[in-house]
Design a protein around this motif. Structure first.
Motif: not given
Length: 100
Positions: A44-57
């Motif tokens: 997702t970083k290579l595609k630009g924009g926001r990096v996913f997934p975002i980890i939440h505890g």
């Protein structure tokens, strides 16, 4: 690992709650450092924009039925243990080929 912090909490109930939060935070780090998550974040970083997934505890509190977010700064924790979390050589020209 967290013995000193836990020893300073006088209440047994509060100590157990904190231990649960610490466990959730450690498991978030384990998920973050896993190869599939690292690969997806890189893709997702290579595609630009926001990096996913975002980890939440999160922790469920059966006393009140609420789901509470565990405050964790994953980037700070990863920075402290950088050599453990660098699963890929992101500067390598062969990086993209190694994921396929």
């Amino acid at each position: 690992l967290h013995r000193e912090e836990l020893k300073q909490i006088p209440s047994q109930e509060a100590r157990v709650r904190r231990l649960v939060e610490l466990n959730v935070a450690e498991q978030c780090l384990n998920i973050y450092k896993s190869a599939p998550v690292q690969k997806r974040r890189w893709d997702t970083k290579l595609k630009g924009g926001r990096v996913f997934p975002i980890i939440h505890g999160v922790v469920y509190d059966p006393a009140n039925g609420e789901l509470n977010r565990v405050p964790i700064d994953i980037h700070q924790k990863v920075g402290e243990l950088r050599e453990c979390y660098d699963l890929y050589d992101f500067d390598s020209p062969d990086l993209h080929e190694s994921f396929n």
